[in-house]
Write a protein that holds these residues in place. Sequence first.
Motif, short mmCIF file in Angstrom:
data_model
loop_
_atom_site.label_atom_id
_atom_site.label_comp_id
_atom_site.label_asym_id
_atom_site.label_seq_id
_atom_site.Cartn_x
_atom_site.Cartn_y
_atom_site.Cartn_z
N VAL A 160 0.87 -1.11 -0.20
CA VAL A 160 -0.06 0.23 0.01
C VAL A 160 0.87 1.20 -0.05
O VAL A 160 1.77 1.49 0.85
CB VAL A 160 -1.16 0.10 1.16
N MET A 161 0.82 1.95 -1.03
CA MET A 161 1.56 3.31 -1.20
C MET A 161 0.85 4.43 -0.46
O MET A 161 1.46 5.16 0.20
CB MET A 161 1.91 3.54 -2.53
N THR A 162 -0.54 4.54 -0.56
CA THR A 162 -1.38 5.50 -0.07
C THR A 162 -2.68 4.89 0.18
O THR A 162 -3.17 4.05 -0.47
CB THR A 162 -1.46 6.77 -0.92
N LYS A 163 -3.34 5.43 1.52
CA LYS A 163 -4.55 5.00 1.88
C LYS A 163 -5.20 6.36 2.06
O LYS A 163 -4.93 6.94 3.19
CB LYS A 163 -4.56 3.90 2.93
N ASP A 164 -6.36 6.63 1.74
CA ASP A 164 -7.26 7.92 2.04
C ASP A 164 -8.70 7.40 2.43
O ASP A 164 -9.15 6.57 1.65
CB ASP A 164 -6.99 8.90 0.83
N LEU A 165 -9.26 8.08 3.46
CA LEU A 165 -10.70 8.02 3.48
C LEU A 165 -11.24 8.90 2.94
O LEU A 165 -11.27 10.16 3.43
CB LEU A 165 -10.92 7.72 4.97
N LEU A 166 -12.07 8.68 2.07
CA LEU A 166 -12.87 9.88 1.48
C LEU A 166 -14.32 10.37 2.04
O LEU A 166 -14.98 9.17 2.44
CB LEU A 166 -13.18 9.49 0.21
N ALA A 167 -14.26 11.62 2.24
CA ALA A 167 -15.61 11.99 2.89
C ALA A 167 -16.86 12.12 1.89
O ALA A 167 -17.27 13.14 1.72
CB ALA A 167 -15.20 13.15 3.50
N THR A 168 -17.15 10.87 1.61
CA THR A 168 -18.18 10.91 0.62
C THR A 168 -19.39 10.17 1.45
O THR A 168 -19.30 9.59 2.58
CB THR A 168 -17.89 9.91 -0.53
N ALA A 169 -20.45 10.02 0.86
CA ALA A 169 -21.74 9.21 1.26
C ALA A 169 -22.09 8.17 0.35
O ALA A 169 -22.55 8.56 -0.65
CB ALA A 169 -22.80 10.23 1.54
N PRO A 170 -21.62 6.81 0.86
CA PRO A 170 -21.07 6.44 2.03
C PRO A 170 -19.62 6.69 2.15
O PRO A 170 -19.15 6.90 0.91
CB PRO A 170 -21.20 4.93 2.05
N PRO A 171 -18.90 6.64 3.19
CA PRO A 171 -17.52 6.97 3.17
C PRO A 171 -16.90 5.92 2.28
O PRO A 171 -17.21 4.52 2.28
CB PRO A 171 -17.39 6.91 4.67
N MET A 172 -15.76 6.26 1.57
CA MET A 172 -15.07 5.43 0.53
C MET A 172 -13.54 5.24 0.97
O MET A 172 -12.99 6.17 1.77
CB MET A 172 -15.14 5.93 -0.76
N THR A 173 -13.05 4.14 0.59
CA THR A 173 -11.56 3.97 0.93
C THR A 173 -10.76 3.91 -0.13
O THR A 173 -11.30 3.22 -1.25
CB THR A 173 -11.20 2.86 1.69
N ALA A 174 -9.87 4.89 -0.69
CA ALA A 174 -8.90 4.90 -1.70
C ALA A 174 -7.50 4.38 -1.44
O ALA A 174 -7.12 5.05 -0.52
CB ALA A 174 -8.91 6.27 -2.19
N LEU A 175 -6.94 3.29 -2.30
CA LEU A 175 -5.74 2.90 -2.10
C LEU A 175 -5.02 3.01 -3.46
O LEU A 175 -5.55 3.07 -4.49
CB LEU A 175 -5.95 1.45 -1.92
N THR A 176 -3.66 3.47 -3.28
CA THR A 176 -2.72 3.18 -4.29
C THR A 176 -1.82 1.96 -3.95
O THR A 176 -1.16 2.20 -2.69
CB THR A 176 -2.05 4.62 -4.48
N LEU A 177 -1.71 1.08 -4.94
CA LEU A 177 -0.94 -0.06 -4.67
C LEU A 177 0.27 -0.18 -5.53
O LEU A 177 0.18 0.01 -6.72
CB LEU A 177 -1.78 -1.52 -4.84
N ASP A 178 1.19 -0.65 -4.87
CA ASP A 178 2.50 -1.00 -5.69
C ASP A 178 2.49 -2.58 -5.78
O ASP A 178 2.80 -3.15 -4.67
CB ASP A 178 3.88 -0.61 -5.17
N VAL A 179 1.98 -3.25 -7.09
CA VAL A 179 2.12 -4.55 -7.05
C VAL A 179 3.21 -5.07 -8.07
O VAL A 179 3.20 -4.43 -9.17
CB VAL A 179 0.64 -4.94 -7.85
N THR A 180 3.90 -6.15 -7.40
CA THR A 180 5.04 -6.53 -8.41
C THR A 180 4.76 -7.85 -8.64
O THR A 180 4.47 -8.59 -7.86
CB THR A 180 6.32 -6.24 -7.86
N LEU A 181 4.92 -8.29 -10.08
CA LEU A 181 4.49 -9.73 -10.40
C LEU A 181 6.09 -10.22 -10.88
O LEU A 181 7.03 -9.60 -11.06
CB LEU A 181 3.88 -9.50 -11.71
N TYR A 182 6.13 -11.48 -10.31
CA TYR A 182 7.23 -12.31 -10.47
C TYR A 182 7.03 -13.78 -11.21
O TYR A 182 6.11 -14.37 -10.90
CB TYR A 182 8.05 -12.53 -9.29
N ILE A 183 8.18 -13.98 -11.88
CA ILE A 183 7.93 -15.52 -12.49
C ILE A 183 9.55 -16.20 -11.97
O ILE A 183 10.46 -15.28 -12.06
CB ILE A 183 7.98 -15.70 -13.96
N GLY A 184 9.44 -17.36 -11.47
CA GLY A 184 10.97 -17.75 -11.22
C GLY A 184 10.71 -19.43 -10.88
O GLY A 184 9.66 -19.89 -10.93
N ASP A 185 11.74 -19.96 -10.26
CA ASP A 185 11.90 -21.20 -9.80
C ASP A 185 11.73 -21.06 -8.33
O ASP A 185 12.49 -20.80 -7.60
CB ASP A 185 13.42 -21.51 -9.99
#
Length: 321
Positions: A85-110
């Motif tokens: 999780v890079m950023t996590k924000d609680l949005l003052a909306t109705a209903p309240p919302m959670t906004a995330l920015t993710l750093d996802v790394t994919l790997y292939i290997g043995d």
Amino acid sequence: MKKSINKFIYSFAAIVGFATVSIAQDNKSDELGKIALATYIPAQESMSEQATNMLTNKLGQIISTNGIAKSSYNSRFIITANANVMTKDLLATAPPMTALTLDVTLYIGDGIDGKKFASKSLTLKGVGTNETKAYIDAMKNINQNDAGIQSFVTNGKNKIVEYYKANCSLIIKEAQLLEKQNRFDEAIFMLTSVPAECTDCYNKTMAIIPSMYKKMIDRDCKVKLMEANNLWNATQDYDTAMTVGGILSSIDPASACVGEAKALSAKVGKRVIEIDKREWNLNYEKEVGLQKDLIKAYRDVGVAYGNGQPKSVTYNVVGWW
């Protein structure tokens, strides 16, 4: 008219030449002979089970879209991912919302030796009524057709091909050792795991498998024939005849002792008529198959062995992220 109470049909494919390269090309539309990857997501505290399942499904889409078979057993080669999780924000909306920015790394290997072959980082954003839904919304943005992801998969495939090129002789030696220990299914599993893309190694392993397969079915025939004989010698009635028939029907008709199996079948049938006044048949129908049918038979042995292995495994991904 005598009532036929049991009929077992045998079929076998005759070996008619051996052209491994051409067969590999014919089977491109099949899963057989492809490089296979197992999807693996280690436990991550920040991710719920639902989010983990979504990420696992996305990994499956990536490999199937890009010409890789999804392994139904625990392949040594894996595709995995790590999400931060890079950023996590609680949005003052109705209903309240959670906004995330993710750093996802994919790997292939043995995953056995712990060697990373390829990686690809993604920045994903998602919004939801809770953190789990925000995770899932972000994961939906993983596009298996993205050029960067396709390049990542290609790099991983190339490394796997290099692995087989470098380790082909060792793989063959280990399989031959298993063969000497009568662990034929495990040996065939190891050899059939070599993908057709690794042409030289694939051809070498496919040249070894037929004799190994023949030894396996010959040994299996002897074991089953002994079991069937013991059962019939102990109790000669209708129920035992049915059990014996089931055993005999599972014997490969290309095995060395199939003649003895036929002889036992005839003896059982004669006795059933004497004691039960009904006919007991075991018929053999021979079909000449194609070489590709034999290759599938070999792979079926390997797949059956692989599917019998533990479904849960912890891979070595230390240092990948």
